[in-house]
Scaffold this active site. Structure first.
Site, short mmCIF file in Angstrom:
data_model
loop_
_atom_site.label_atom_id
_atom_site.label_comp_id
_atom_site.label_asym_id
_atom_site.label_seq_id
_atom_site.Cartn_x
_atom_site.Cartn_y
_atom_site.Cartn_z
CD GLU A 41 23.19 22.83 33.51
OE1 GLU A 41 22.73 22.02 34.33
OE2 GLU A 41 24.25 23.48 33.71
CE LYS A 109 24.27 18.82 35.77
NZ LYS A 109 23.91 20.19 36.17
CB CYS A 145 26.94 21.77 34.03
SG CYS A 145 27.56 23.11 35.08
#
Length: 567
Positions: A41, A109, A145
């Site tokens: 990330e 994300k 994540c």
């Protein structure tokens, strides 16, 4: 068969050019053996970039480096997934999926963490669309994540639309006991979604955060297929039989039943790649607790020193357990030639303390200086006496000794560009049993988040590798030696009790009465928590140090200094 490479690398926040070069090097070296190469990330910017994300010229540098990566992939028949800050009408925490100089898709994300050490809502807009591509007839989806922590999130959506592999890229900070939970929950994700889950994590130290790596791949049957090294850079390549997902789904009707009525995710792009060499999954050993914590502290210290342009460190050696342990840690992280120890005795320092500090320095092979502070202290005292007349020795006179020592250490720092290491532990910092601008001072505090009882355990672990800390250091009562016959327990509960109270209050968030119901003494509980509350002003001025517990002082702990609440 699909060859997946997880590039577990140590990136540096703000070093966009250096981070880009690391990415290009892996592409050069691993494209022949890989179908997909995944980086962590925000690997291009480093994680967390914090308010750098508010600077347009920083984002421009990231965009420029991203374009260079795209251009670099033109000659490679491999899919590359790179994390970066991406601006498109707003700023996103994004993952770019690239093939032969073309961007196949940008994943943004979905779930932005805004708790503990995370502040992603401050910087990013949430993404809304999933990203799934087809590679040699197999569906592969991507996420970032936090997205995978939600059981009904984008991973579930893409799995029910046929994804056989979920590639999740991470910058997930370490703390004690987190990894075992994380591996267990990732196995559950793979079993629930009946697909492979690949989790690539960042490694390295960034200010108070430590990233442990340990990138892993889990099969649809919940089996650990591959695991990268802990606290080290590692490139993990593994060949996956994605047909396993299909075979598992034919045997398990949950997937079929769960997909009814769901909105299907369409494949963004299809790519055909040549067959490549087979790589069996490599499973690196998972370190035990003391080894794991020690590795985290060592990596954090090494990266903080080197990434900030220092080469050497200096610390005060008192002959006590804290400074002895930090000296060992510094030698292991930086090399003995880069560590200087200074013993600064006063009229209250014992002969045994000098002997233990000297023996430690000799065992470690570090440079050792002795600079007495008795006369310096006397000069202070004489000047104060002229103005104040009669002086009764009290805590102010104790603390001036600690501040004299800090001045000496910072002279070395200023003169020779050494980084001063503070040796304060979490137990002392919590209750304020430390002198602000004295022993608390430093450029970095390696054991800031280590309870006193843990310091002893970790020092024992370190001595099991090389017995450099004299045995007497473990056995003598802890003392600041700022007045005659002083011990820590003159002021504090025994550390075995104190640390239990601190863990329950700080990490488990219990009230005083709830802690008392756990069987701890009422007087000790209220005394401890009152000391915590009164010393917030000190903690606000403490140097940073690595977070190794689930709740550390720093970004994790945002209590007001002016605060009347106490119940």
């Amino acid at each position: 068969m699909l060859n997946l490479t997880l590039a577990q690398l140590n990136f540096t926040v703000g070093d966009v050019e250096g981070n880009k070069e690391k990415i290009l090097k892996v592409i050069d070296e691993y494209s022949e053996k890989s179908h997909i190469i995944a980086f962590p990330e925000l690997s291009l910017s480093g994680y967390p970039p914090e308010d750098l994300l508010l600077q347009p010229h920083f984002l421009k540098e990231c965009e420029k480096a991203f374009d260079q990566i795209i251009h670099h992939t033109r000659n490679y028949d491999v899919i590359v997934a790179v994390g970066l800050p991406y601006y498109e009408f707003d700023l996103y925490n994004a993952l770019a999926v690239i093939h032969r100089g073309e961007v196949l898709g940008i994943y943004k994300k979905h779930f932005l963490p805004n708790y503990s050490v995370f502040d992603e809502y401050r910087y990013f807009r949430k993404g809304e669309e999933p990203l799934m591509i087809e590679v040699n007839g197999h569906k592969v989806s991507f996420s970032i994540c936090e997205d995978i922590w939600y059981p009904d999130g984008v991973e579930r959506q893409t799995a029910l639309s046929g994804a056989e592999l979920i590639v999740n890229v991470n910058a997930s900070p370490y703390h004690v006991n987190k990894y075992s939970f994380k591996e267990s929950f990732l196995k559950s994700r793979a079993e629930d979604n009946l697909c492979f889950v690949a989790y690539v994590n960042l490694v390295g130290g960034q200010d108070e955060l430590v990233f442990d790596g340990r990138s892993i791949v889990i099969s649809p049957f919940g089996k650990l297929v591959a695991r990268a090294k802990a606290f080290e850079e590692d490139i993990l390549t593994v060949t996956l039989d994605l047909g396993e997902a299909k075979r598992k789904r034919l045997l398990d009707l949950r997937w079929r039943e769960g997909s009814y009525g769901r909105e299907k995710v369409n494949v963004k792009r299809s790519v055909s790649l040549p067959d490549k060499e087979f790589f069996r999954g490599r499973i690196e050993e998972n370190p035990k607790e003391e080894e794991e914590i020690y590795a985290a502290l060592k990596l954090s210290l090494r990266d903080y020193v080197r990434k900030n342009g220092f080469e050497k460190v200096v610390l005060g050696l008192s002959g006590g357990i804290d400074s002895s342990f930090v000296a060992c840690l510094a030698v292991d992280a930086l090399g003995r030639e880069n560590v200087k120890g200074v013993y600064m005795p006063s009229q209250f320092s014992s002969k045994e303390s000098y002997e233990d500090a000297k023996a430690l320095a000799q065992n470690l092979g570090i440079e050792f200086h002795v600079i007495p502070i008795k006369e310096i202290y006397r000069a202070y005292f004489n000047e104060f006496e002229k103005e104040i007349c009669e002086i009764t020795f009290d805590v102010a006179d104790e603390n001036i000794q600690a501040r004299i020592r800090a001045n000496i250490l910072f002279y070395f720092s200023n003169k020779f560009r050494y980084l001063v290491l503070s040796t304060s532990n979490k137990s002392e910092t919590a209750v304020g049993y430390t002198t602000i601008y004295g022993d608390m001072a430093g450029g970095f505090a390696p054991i800031k988040d280590v309870y006193k009882t843990w310091v002893y355990k970790l020092a024992r672990y370190r001595n099991s590798i090389s017995p450099d800390i004299p045995e007497r250091v473990f056995k003598k009562p802890p003392s600041a030696e700022l007045r005659p016959n002083q011990t820590d327990q003159d002021v504090l509960p025994p550390y075995e009790i104190l640390d239990q109270i601190l863990m329950l209050y700080i990490e488990e968030n219990l009230s005083p009465e709830e802690i008392i119901r756990k069987g701890l003494p009422r007087d000790a509980v209220y005394k401890t928590i009152n000391m915590i509350r009164k010393n917030e002003y000190k903690r606000k001025q403490a140097p940073i140090g690595p977070k190794i517990t689930s709740r550390a002082f720093g970004k994790d702990w945002r209590m007001p200094v002016t605060n009347k609440f106490f119940k």
